[in-house]
Structure formats: C-alpha cells, structure tokens
Design a protein around this motif. Structure first.
Motif, PDB file in Angstrom:
ATOM      1  N   THR A  15     -14.543 -30.219   1.479  1.00 18.38           N
ATOM      2  CA  THR A  15     -14.419 -29.917   2.903  1.00 18.38           C
ATOM      3  C   THR A  15     -15.661 -30.438   3.611  1.00 18.38           C
ATOM      4  O   THR A  15     -16.724 -30.565   3.018  1.00 18.38           O
ATOM      5  CB  THR A  15     -14.266 -28.405   3.158  1.00 18.38           C
ATOM      6  OG1 THR A  15     -15.417 -27.719   2.635  1.00 18.38           O
ATOM      7  CG2 THR A  15     -13.019 -27.864   2.464  1.00 18.38           C
ATOM      8  N   SER A  16     -15.515 -30.734   4.900  1.00 20.67           N
ATOM      9  CA  SER A  16     -16.624 -31.318   5.648  1.00 20.67           C
ATOM     10  C   SER A  16     -17.752 -30.310   5.819  1.00 20.67           C
ATOM     11  O   SER A  16     -17.522 -29.100   5.902  1.00 20.67           O
ATOM     12  CB  SER A  16     -16.150 -31.797   7.023  1.00 20.67           C
ATOM     13  OG  SER A  16     -15.613 -30.723   7.766  1.00 20.67           O
ATOM     14  N   GLY A  69     -16.709 -20.809   8.005  1.00 20.35           N
ATOM     15  CA  GLY A  69     -16.292 -21.877   7.110  1.00 20.35           C
ATOM     16  C   GLY A  69     -15.033 -22.550   7.586  1.00 20.35           C
ATOM     17  O   GLY A  69     -14.764 -22.623   8.788  1.00 20.35           O
ATOM     18  N   HIS A  70     -14.245 -23.008   6.633  1.00 22.81           N
ATOM     19  CA  HIS A  70     -13.020 -23.732   6.944  1.00 22.81           C
ATOM     20  C   HIS A  70     -11.799 -22.836   6.789  1.00 22.81           C
ATOM     21  O   HIS A  70     -11.774 -21.911   5.969  1.00 22.81           O
ATOM     22  CB  HIS A  70     -12.865 -24.941   6.015  1.00 22.81           C
ATOM     23  CG  HIS A  70     -13.753 -26.094   6.365  1.00 22.81           C
ATOM     24  ND1 HIS A  70     -13.512 -26.929   7.432  1.00 22.81           N
ATOM     25  CD2 HIS A  70     -14.885 -26.549   5.771  1.00 22.81           C
ATOM     26  CE1 HIS A  70     -14.461 -27.855   7.486  1.00 22.81           C
ATOM     27  NE2 HIS A  70     -15.319 -27.647   6.495  1.00 22.81           N
ATOM     28  N   TYR A  84     -14.772 -25.508  -5.854  1.00 24.08           N
ATOM     29  CA  TYR A  84     -13.743 -26.226  -5.128  1.00 24.08           C
ATOM     30  C   TYR A  84     -12.958 -25.245  -4.259  1.00 24.08           C
ATOM     31  O   TYR A  84     -13.147 -24.028  -4.335  1.00 24.08           O
ATOM     32  CB  TYR A  84     -12.817 -26.971  -6.090  1.00 24.08           C
ATOM     33  CG  TYR A  84     -13.455 -28.204  -6.698  1.00 24.08           C
ATOM     34  CD1 TYR A  84     -13.410 -29.435  -6.044  1.00 24.08           C
ATOM     35  CD2 TYR A  84     -14.120 -28.131  -7.925  1.00 24.08           C
ATOM     36  CE1 TYR A  84     -14.018 -30.563  -6.589  1.00 24.08           C
ATOM     37  CE2 TYR A  84     -14.735 -29.251  -8.476  1.00 24.08           C
ATOM     38  CZ  TYR A  84     -14.677 -30.463  -7.802  1.00 24.08           C
ATOM     39  OH  TYR A  84     -15.279 -31.565  -8.340  1.00 24.08           O
ATOM     40  N   LYS A  85     -12.064 -25.792  -3.466  1.00 17.11           N
ATOM     41  CA  LYS A  85     -11.355 -24.988  -2.459  1.00 17.11           C
ATOM     42  C   LYS A  85     -10.323 -24.063  -3.099  1.00 17.11           C
ATOM     43  O   LYS A  85      -9.539 -24.482  -3.942  1.00 17.11           O
ATOM     44  CB  LYS A  85     -10.677 -25.919  -1.444  1.00 17.11           C
ATOM     45  CG  LYS A  85      -9.952 -25.199  -0.324  1.00 17.11           C
ATOM     46  CD  LYS A  85      -9.462 -26.189   0.731  1.00 17.11           C
ATOM     47  CE  LYS A  85      -8.354 -27.059   0.223  1.00 17.11           C
ATOM     48  NZ  LYS A  85      -7.785 -27.925   1.275  1.00 17.11           N
ATOM     49  N   LYS A  86     -10.339 -22.813  -2.631  1.00 17.28           N
ATOM     50  CA  LYS A  86      -9.309 -21.841  -3.002  1.00 17.28           C
ATOM     51  C   LYS A  86      -8.715 -21.262  -1.729  1.00 17.28           C
ATOM     52  O   LYS A  86      -9.408 -20.590  -0.963  1.00 17.28           O
ATOM     53  CB  LYS A  86      -9.892 -20.716  -3.867  1.00 17.28           C
ATOM     54  CG  LYS A  86      -8.867 -19.649  -4.254  1.00 17.28           C
ATOM     55  CD  LYS A  86      -9.493 -18.573  -5.117  1.00 17.28           C
ATOM     56  CE  LYS A  86      -8.481 -17.496  -5.461  1.00 17.28           C
ATOM     57  NZ  LYS A  86      -7.373 -18.014  -6.279  1.00 17.28           N
ATOM     58  N   ALA A 137     -14.345 -27.050  17.527  1.00 20.18           N
ATOM     59  CA  ALA A 137     -15.474 -27.881  17.114  1.00 20.18           C
ATOM     60  C   ALA A 137     -16.581 -27.009  16.535  1.00 20.18           C
ATOM     61  O   ALA A 137     -16.799 -25.880  16.990  1.00 20.18           O
ATOM     62  CB  ALA A 137     -15.996 -28.675  18.304  1.00 20.18           C
ATOM     63  N   ASN A 138     -17.294 -27.541  15.555  1.00 21.58           N
ATOM     64  CA  ASN A 138     -18.358 -26.775  14.903  1.00 21.58           C
ATOM     65  C   ASN A 138     -19.426 -26.339  15.897  1.00 21.58           C
ATOM     66  O   ASN A 138     -19.906 -25.203  15.853  1.00 21.58           O
ATOM     67  CB  ASN A 138     -18.988 -27.616  13.794  1.00 21.58           C
ATOM     68  CG  ASN A 138     -19.943 -26.805  12.932  1.00 21.58           C
ATOM     69  OD1 ASN A 138     -19.658 -25.658  12.601  1.00 21.58           O
ATOM     70  ND2 ASN A 138     -21.074 -27.389  12.583  1.00 21.58           N
TER      71      ASN A 138
END
Length: 296
Positions: A15-16, A69-70, A84-86, A137-138
């Motif tokens: 993820t970015s 976060g994302h 990693y992503k969960k 946007a962040n």
C-alpha cells in the motif's frame, strides 16, 4: 489518572506510504500546546495486526481508538503476520470493539472508504464512530485529524470537535462533500474528561443508591456528578471526602474544575462498584444527597 488515546498505524506492504508518523507527531504537538495536556496520554503503535490490536485494547484500555491507514470497500487494511495486507470488514471490526465499551468511547477511523458500506450503526454500539465514506487525500485526512484534536484537547466534546474539524477542512477548500462522517449517540456525554463535561445544574431528580451502584454511565451519574461539583469545589475538600470513603486518591486525577474531578471519581467508583460506601459518607454530611438521591 490520564485518559488514553491509542493511535494505531496500518500501512502494510503493497500500500502507498501515508506518512503516518507525521500525523501522530502533529497530534502530539497539538496536545503539548493544550492547557489539558496532563490529562491525556497518547500511545502510538505501528504495523498492527488484529492480534496486536486485541492485546493493546486489553492492556491500555483507551478511551479513544484512532486508526490511521488504508481502507476500501468497507474494509480496513491491517497487517498480517508478515506485514502484508489483511482485509478486515468494518462491520466485523465494529462487532469486535463493542467488547470494550466499558472504557472505549470513540473510534476514529482515518482511512479512505472506512465507512462507505455503513449507513448507520446499531443503538447498542456504544462508542461514537468517525470515519470516511469516500477517498480522501492524505493531506486532507491529516488536516482533519489535527483540527479535530485541536478542538478535542481544548475542551470540546467529540461531536463538536468533529463539526469544528469539518469547518476547518471546508475553509481550506475541501468542498462541501461530507466525506468524513460521524455515527452513534453523539448527544450522550462521552469521554470522561474536560471536553465532554457539562456545567453543574440544579434541580436534579431522585435516584436510588442501588441504581447508582449498578448502572452504566448515564444521565443519572451526570446528575450526581453535577450535584457534587456544586457541593465540593476545593480539591482539599474533595480529598477529605475520598479519604473518609476509603478511596485511593493516588488513582484520581484532580483538575482545576471540580466537575472534571468529580467526573473522574465517579468513573473510578463505577468501574470498581464502590458507590455504596461513598454515598453513605456523603449523605451523612449532606442531607440533600440523602433526600434527593437515595431512596429510603
């Protein structure tokens, strides 16, 4: 006794980069500039798995859980054991954090689409829930977070801090789309500290000692708190009452506002089911407590 904000960073591999360390630094700076900085503790944790979150909620017992976060399609992207992503469903997440309502009063999900799939939450869900219904946007997310905590640490309740933050990002050119949303019973007194405390009121209705000692935090406890704040204003006088009630004052946070101090005391007593002895002590000294709040 400070109130804890648990800041969770979720930015898994793939993820970015969201520069989450910058967000927590900004929030910590806001707190240090606040007159109430001694009343809060911020605990920051990164690369968090669900197992980690479970441990932190049990260990730190925060009043505010802030997750940055994302997210996407109604999910939060936590870390797995290999970072990693969960994907974690927000619906399932809400069911999980419901188990911590004895101390958790606000959940702030500063992640895109975190509330995209949730139209409303059940009345049984106690914490106020703040999140994003679309992508944000962040820089805007961080601005919103900073504005929220600037108001929150200055004494505003969660709902009014949310409104102030919406005003700030709107002025900044965010537009009129209400991407950040707030859900839950925002009319209830939340966050047992300076920001959610009402001024003392007169004309309080009656309640029974058994109801006080076994109730969840409610309007009854708010009424009792306000009455005590009118009766006992000086901290030395409050300490005397606590000593006579055999309450450990080392666990109590004393404020320059008696209503704040009494709020913390009643919360402490509620968690330990120690209302009965305390009410017996204060009712001997104050017949109005006996007549107004304790059924004979």
């Amino acid at each position: 006794m400070s109130h804890t904000i648990l800041f969770i960073k979720i930015n898994p591999i793939g993820t970015s980069n969201l520069f989450l360390d910058s967000e927590i630094k900004i929030i910590e700076d806001v707190l240090q500039k606040s007159a109430y900085r001694d009343e809060y503790t911020i605990i920051s944790k990164g690369a968090v798995t669900i197992d980690d979150l479970h441990e932190y909620l049990e260990t730190y017992k925060p009043q505010v859980l802030h997750i940055s976060g994302h997210g996407g399609n109604g999910s939060l992207f936590f870390h797995d054991k290999e970072n990693y992503k969960k994907n974690v469903s927000v619906q399932q997440f809400c069911m999980f954090v419901k188990n911590y309502t004895e101390h958790l009063e606000c959940v702030f999900l500063n992640a895109c689409y975190s509330l995209a799939e949730i139209k409303d939450i059940s009345p049984s869900y106690a914490p106020i829930l703040i999140g994003m219904k679309e992508e944000v946007a962040n820089t805007t997310a961080i601005l919103f977070s900073k504005a929220f905590y600037t108001s929150f640490f200055s004494g505003k309740p969660v709902s009014k801090s949310f409104d102030s933050a919406m005003g700030v990002v709107g002025i900044d050119g965010f537009g009129d789309e209400r991407i950040p949303v707030i859900m839950g019973n925002t009319s209830t007194t939340h966050i047992k500290s300076n920001q959610s405390i009402e001024e003392p009121q007169n004309g309080s209705p009656k309640m029974s000692i058994k109801k006080i000692s076994r109730t969840t935090w409610s309007s009854d406890l708010t009424i009792l708190r306000n009455t005590l704040a009118n009766l006992y204003v000086d901290n030395e006088d409050i300490k005397r009452i606590l000593d006579e009630s055999a309450i450990d004052i080392s666990s109590i946070a004393f404020s320059n506002k008696p209503v704040n101090t009494w709020h913390g005391i009643l919360k402490y007593l509620y968690k330990r089911a120690e209302f009965d002895n305390f009410l017996e002590v204060i009712s001997v000294e104050n017949p109005e407590i006996q007549s107004k709040y304790i059924d004979n």
